[in-house]
Design a protein around this motif. Structure first.
Motif, mmCIF file in Angstrom:
data_model
loop_
_atom_site.group_PDB
_atom_site.id
_atom_site.type_symbol
_atom_site.label_atom_id
_atom_site.label_comp_id
_atom_site.label_asym_id
_atom_site.label_seq_id
_atom_site.Cartn_x
_atom_site.Cartn_y
_atom_site.Cartn_z
ATOM 1 N N LEU A 339 3.432 1.147 -12.098
ATOM 2 C CA LEU A 339 3.243 0.229 -10.979
ATOM 3 C C LEU A 339 3.438 -1.220 -11.396
ATOM 4 O O LEU A 339 4.139 -1.992 -10.724
ATOM 5 C CB LEU A 339 1.851 0.432 -10.388
ATOM 6 C CG LEU A 339 1.476 -0.483 -9.202
ATOM 7 C CD1 LEU A 339 2.415 -0.251 -8.030
ATOM 8 C CD2 LEU A 339 0.014 -0.267 -8.808
ATOM 9 N N VAL A 340 2.810 -1.623 -12.494
ATOM 10 C CA VAL A 340 2.917 -3.010 -12.951
ATOM 11 C C VAL A 340 4.359 -3.332 -13.350
ATOM 12 O O VAL A 340 4.875 -4.417 -13.032
ATOM 13 C CB VAL A 340 1.950 -3.271 -14.126
ATOM 14 C CG1 VAL A 340 2.170 -4.668 -14.707
ATOM 15 C CG2 VAL A 340 0.511 -3.104 -13.691
ATOM 16 N N ALA A 341 5.018 -2.408 -14.027
ATOM 17 C CA ALA A 341 6.411 -2.640 -14.416
ATOM 18 C C ALA A 341 7.291 -2.813 -13.183
ATOM 19 O O ALA A 341 8.132 -3.726 -13.130
ATOM 20 C CB ALA A 341 6.910 -1.494 -15.286
ATOM 21 N N ALA A 431 -1.794 -5.405 -20.648
ATOM 22 C CA ALA A 431 -3.110 -5.925 -20.281
ATOM 23 C C ALA A 431 -3.393 -5.703 -18.797
ATOM 24 O O ALA A 431 -4.510 -5.301 -18.417
ATOM 25 C CB ALA A 431 -3.195 -7.412 -20.628
ATOM 26 N N GLU A 432 -2.408 -5.970 -17.952
ATOM 27 C CA GLU A 432 -2.595 -5.780 -16.511
ATOM 28 C C GLU A 432 -2.844 -4.307 -16.186
ATOM 29 O O GLU A 432 -3.717 -3.976 -15.360
ATOM 30 C CB GLU A 432 -1.360 -6.291 -15.754
ATOM 31 C CG GLU A 432 -1.120 -7.783 -15.852
ATOM 32 C CD GLU A 432 -2.052 -8.591 -14.965
ATOM 33 O OE1 GLU A 432 -2.850 -7.988 -14.223
ATOM 34 O OE2 GLU A 432 -2.005 -9.835 -15.027
ATOM 35 N N ALA A 433 -2.081 -3.400 -16.823
ATOM 36 C CA ALA A 433 -2.262 -1.971 -16.559
ATOM 37 C C ALA A 433 -3.635 -1.497 -17.020
ATOM 38 O O ALA A 433 -4.315 -0.727 -16.316
ATOM 39 C CB ALA A 433 -1.153 -1.173 -17.254
ATOM 40 N N LEU A 434 -4.077 -1.952 -18.206
ATOM 41 C CA LEU A 434 -5.411 -1.569 -18.690
ATOM 42 C C LEU A 434 -6.504 -2.097 -17.755
ATOM 43 O O LEU A 434 -7.477 -1.385 -17.444
ATOM 44 C CB LEU A 434 -5.635 -2.111 -20.105
ATOM 45 C CG LEU A 434 -4.973 -1.348 -21.262
ATOM 46 C CD1 LEU A 434 -5.160 -2.103 -22.561
ATOM 47 C CD2 LEU A 434 -5.547 0.061 -21.380
ATOM 48 N N THR A 442 -6.481 0.069 -8.235
ATOM 49 C CA THR A 442 -5.609 0.779 -7.294
ATOM 50 C C THR A 442 -6.423 1.468 -6.202
ATOM 51 O O THR A 442 -6.095 1.385 -5.013
ATOM 52 C CB THR A 442 -4.731 1.794 -8.037
ATOM 53 O OG1 THR A 442 -3.872 1.090 -8.951
ATOM 54 C CG2 THR A 442 -3.869 2.586 -7.064
ATOM 55 N N GLU A 443 -7.494 2.144 -6.611
ATOM 56 C CA GLU A 443 -8.333 2.819 -5.617
ATOM 57 C C GLU A 443 -9.054 1.825 -4.715
ATOM 58 O O GLU A 443 -9.417 2.151 -3.573
ATOM 59 C CB GLU A 443 -9.348 3.728 -6.303
ATOM 60 C CG GLU A 443 -8.722 4.959 -6.940
ATOM 61 C CD GLU A 443 -9.777 5.983 -7.345
ATOM 62 O OE1 GLU A 443 -10.956 5.788 -6.984
ATOM 63 O OE2 GLU A 443 -9.407 6.946 -8.023
ATOM 64 N N LYS A 444 -9.213 0.603 -5.204
ATOM 65 C CA LYS A 444 -9.851 -0.433 -4.379
ATOM 66 C C LYS A 444 -8.848 -1.139 -3.472
ATOM 67 O O LYS A 444 -9.213 -2.075 -2.750
ATOM 68 C CB LYS A 444 -10.541 -1.459 -5.272
ATOM 69 C CG LYS A 444 -11.747 -0.885 -6.027
ATOM 70 C CD LYS A 444 -12.375 -1.931 -6.937
ATOM 71 C CE LYS A 444 -13.579 -1.358 -7.687
ATOM 72 N NZ LYS A 444 -14.193 -2.350 -8.608
ATOM 73 N N GLY A 445 -7.586 -0.685 -3.531
ATOM 74 C CA GLY A 445 -6.576 -1.233 -2.636
ATOM 75 C C GLY A 445 -5.892 -2.485 -3.111
ATOM 76 O O GLY A 445 -5.189 -3.143 -2.326
ATOM 77 N N ALA A 446 -6.034 -2.841 -4.382
ATOM 78 C CA ALA A 446 -5.380 -4.043 -4.898
ATOM 79 C C ALA A 446 -3.877 -3.811 -4.986
ATOM 80 O O ALA A 446 -3.420 -2.760 -5.452
ATOM 81 C CB ALA A 446 -5.935 -4.394 -6.273
ATOM 82 N N GLY A 448 0.075 -3.997 -6.213
ATOM 83 C CA GLY A 448 0.635 -3.889 -7.553
ATOM 84 C C GLY A 448 1.019 -5.207 -8.164
ATOM 85 O O GLY A 448 1.075 -5.343 -9.390
ATOM 86 N N ASP A 449 1.306 -6.215 -7.323
ATOM 87 C CA ASP A 449 1.720 -7.504 -7.872
ATOM 88 C C ASP A 449 0.539 -8.444 -8.114
ATOM 89 O O ASP A 449 0.735 -9.617 -8.440
ATOM 90 C CB ASP A 449 2.738 -8.160 -6.950
ATOM 91 C CG ASP A 449 2.198 -8.367 -5.541
ATOM 92 O OD1 ASP A 449 1.057 -7.946 -5.271
ATOM 93 O OD2 ASP A 449 2.923 -8.949 -4.707
ATOM 94 N N LEU A 450 -0.682 -7.942 -7.976
ATOM 95 C CA LEU A 450 -1.852 -8.758 -8.275
ATOM 96 C C LEU A 450 -1.914 -9.043 -9.774
ATOM 97 O O LEU A 450 -1.910 -8.135 -10.597
ATOM 98 C CB LEU A 450 -3.130 -8.030 -7.837
ATOM 99 C CG LEU A 450 -4.458 -8.700 -8.237
ATOM 100 C CD1 LEU A 450 -4.621 -10.042 -7.540
ATOM 101 C CD2 LEU A 450 -5.626 -7.776 -7.970
ATOM 102 N N GLN A 451 -2.002 -10.319 -10.130
ATOM 103 C CA GLN A 451 -2.036 -10.706 -11.533
ATOM 104 C C GLN A 451 -3.441 -11.183 -11.899
ATOM 105 O O GLN A 451 -3.981 -12.105 -11.271
ATOM 106 C CB GLN A 451 -1.019 -11.812 -11.814
ATOM 107 C CG GLN A 451 0.426 -11.361 -11.629
ATOM 108 C CD GLN A 451 1.422 -12.402 -12.092
ATOM 109 O OE1 GLN A 451 1.057 -13.355 -12.783
ATOM 110 N NE2 GLN A 451 2.684 -12.214 -11.726
ATOM 111 N N ILE A 452 -4.006 -10.543 -12.898
ATOM 112 C CA ILE A 452 -5.353 -10.871 -13.359
ATOM 113 C C ILE A 452 -5.314 -11.937 -14.441
ATOM 114 O O ILE A 452 -6.125 -12.871 -14.451
ATOM 115 C CB ILE A 452 -6.061 -9.601 -13.880
ATOM 116 C CG1 ILE A 452 -6.172 -8.568 -12.762
ATOM 117 C CG2 ILE A 452 -7.424 -9.930 -14.465
ATOM 118 C CD1 ILE A 452 -6.671 -7.228 -13.210
#
Length: 576
Positions: A339-341, A431-434, A442-446, A448-452
């Motif tokens: 997803l992140v890729a 880091a984003e995937a971890l 993902t289960e919280k509906g965030a 895929g392009d959300l950057q932490i």
């Protein structure tokens, strides 16, 4: 005859001192005047690998050299030091030198590897073949300089000219030409006893209960190549170590705040002996699973993520021994990486590579297989599609080789190197995937392009580059990194800066049935002495013997002639 010769010499001494001087003084001067060996050059040589792994010997078995220099163009290489340049290196010619029982082989490496990319690729492919079987011929590597290049050129000229000459001309040329005697200063190699391979671990404790799941992040710090002292391991695996330290820094920040302190234990492990069938990881697993009653590895392990060769390329491959099942944490990581890729880094082609563990192989393919053998869910992330690629085990994998210095615009790189921009991108992707797994985004509906990891939490390119630069400033072959090495102490310091309970783990080979044995004399000083070849001494002795023989015959004939003349010229006595 001896009495007659003695009489002749006695008469010659008494009658003609000049004749005595002419006959004997030249021979005496030749005999008593030595031909000194002139020291032409002193330089450092790095010996090929010598080790035993699981009872199988690898590399060169010898470390002593004292013989004349030749190039592969010479007809006879037996008991000669064969000098080769990387630019003209051929595996067939290398094998020719070994078949003819050469005294040694010295391979001259260029100052600037980037000037010959095709040669880098070719030699990388040959390094595993050179180490596949042991040889008694010492094999050395030396860095090119003006003096060494001059020695090579003179030796090449001497060796090449012999092919087009007659036997007599070859003999004369060999006897009169200047040569070089190559001599090493070290002793014969011997096994190193009680060598300790050091590994490091540290952790970030989760919050919310006692039986929390644990995510393990693993990488190995040692490097490997055909010569230990030339093994800098920039991409393999300096990039993996750099990424692990950056992940430890990022998540240590998240875990310092109550709002972002997650319900996962994070265990970081930097292993030693990775290039020797992951010896450090094997012992760490034994210590945690077999020799203790309390370990994070014995409890709820979500997955083990191994980092290997991640400093280049636009592909990422998740190598697995068993495809993860849907609903498991490892399946979640797989999906989050995809997803992140796709959402944030569309230029990255992400894929999963499935390869079963083959216990019949002498060497494991990837580090995650050590965990798979102990039934822990694990995988390895790498930009390489296969464990067999030679750049994981090459002396060409150095920091100094970069695309900007080696290639023009649009030209693809030929050898291994670390692109800090791509290493930074890969670090952020992981880091984003971890984080999405740990915080269940993902289960919280965030989206895929959300950057932490942005702004104050972003990946630091300077930090990644500094770590790679530091790691590649010294060779990190397992035979060179002992428990007191600055590599180990510096890694320990950085881990301690971000993590808790940082500790060392040691592994030593069993004395009765060692899994690995290392040897010394891997770096030596070699001297090249300018000398006449050995046949020159033989030819000189023959000439002296012939000279004295001719003089003996001449003196003998002179004595006979002298007696005849004397009888003729003596006045006859009158008889009465």
């Amino acid at each position: 005859m001896f009495e007659e010769a003695s009489e002749v010499f006695d008469n010659m001494f008494k009658s003609s001192f000049p004749l005595t001087f002419i006959v004997f003084i030249p021979a005496v001067l030749i005999l008593v005047s030595p031909l000194p060996a002139e020291a032409a050059h002193e330089f450092t040589v790095y010996r090929m690998q010598q080790y035993d792994l699981q009872g199988q010997p690898y590399g060169t078995r010898n470390a002593i050299l004292n013989t004349e220099a030749r190039t592969v163009e010479a007809e006879v290489l037996s008991r000669r030091c064969v000098i080769m340049r990387l630019a003209e290196f051929s595996y067939e010619e290398y094998q020719k030198a070994l078949r003819q029982s050469a005294g040694a082989v010295v391979i001259i490496l260029p100052k600037n590897m980037s000037a010959m990319p095709q040669d880098i690729v070719q030699f990388m492919e040959l390094e595993p073949e050179m180490l596949a079987t042991e040889t008694i011929v010492p094999v050395y590597f030396a860095m090119e300089d003006d003096e060494l290049l001059s020695i090579y050129t003179q030796t090449l000229t001497s060796s090449s000219s012999q092919g087009s000459l007659s036997a007599a001309e070859v003999l004369l040329h060999t006897a009169t030409a200047n040569g070089f005697q190559m001599v090493t200063s070290g002793a014969q190699s011997k096994a190193v006893s009680d060598w300790a391979i050091t590994s490091l671990e540290g952790r970030l404790a989760g919050v919310g209960g006692e039986d929390l799941p644990t995510i393990v992040v693993v990488t190995h710090y040692d490097s490997f190549g055909v010569a230990p002292w030339l093994s800098y391991g920039a991409d393999s695996n300096g990039s993996g170590v750099s990424m692990l330290l950056e992940l430890a820094r990022l998540f240590s920040k998240l875990y310092t705040y109550k709002r972002t302190h997650a319900g996962y234990n994070l265990l970081f492990f930097v292993s030693g002996g990775g290039k020797f069938n992951y010896q450090g990881t094997k012992r760490w697993l034994e210590d945690n699973l077999d020799h203790t009653d309390s370990s994070l590895l014995q409890d709820n392990v979500a997955f083990v993520l191994c980092l290997d060769t991640l400093g280049n390329g636009d592909t990422l491959h998740l190598h697995v021994s068993k495809p993860p099942k849907e609903g498991t944490p490892q399946f979640s990581l797989l999906k989050e990486l995809e997803l992140v890729a796709a959402s944030q880094y569309p230029e990255v082609k992400f894929s999963m590579v499935h390869k079963k563990i083959n216990l019949a192989d002498d060497m494991l393919a990837w580090e995650h297989e050590r965990f798979g053998i102990r039934r822990l869910p694990a995988f390895t992330l790498s930009h390489l599609p296969s464990h067999r690629l030679a750049q994981r085990f090459s002396i060409m994998d150095s920091r100094s080789v970069s695309p900007s210095s080696r290639h023009g615009a649009g030209e693809p790189p030929a050898g291994p190197y670390v692109d800090v921009e791509k290493l930074s991108r890969n670090t952020k992707l992981v880091a984003e995937a971890l984080a999405r797994v740990i915080y269940n985004l993902t289960e919280k509906g965030a989206p895929g392009d959300l950057q932490i990891f942005t702004e104050q939490m972003q990946v630091q390119d300077e930090q990644l580059s500094a770590v790679v630069d530091w790691l590649t400033a010294q060779p990190r072959a397992a035979q060179l990194v002992d428990k007191d090495s600055s590599v180990v102490s510096t890694l320990e310091y950085h881990l301690g800066h971000y993590l808790k309970d940082v500790k060392r783990h040691y592994v030593k080979a069993d004395k009765r049935d060692p899994e690995f044995v290392f040897y010394d004399q891997l770096k030596q000083t070699m001297n090249a002495y300018r000398v006449k070849p050995a046949i020159f001494d033989l030819l000189l002795a023959v000439c002296i013997a012939a000279y004295l023989g001719v003089m003996y015959l001449a003196i003998q004939n002179f004595g006979v002639l002298y007696s005849v003349v004397r009888r003729i010229t003596q006045p006859k006595t009158k008889t009465h």
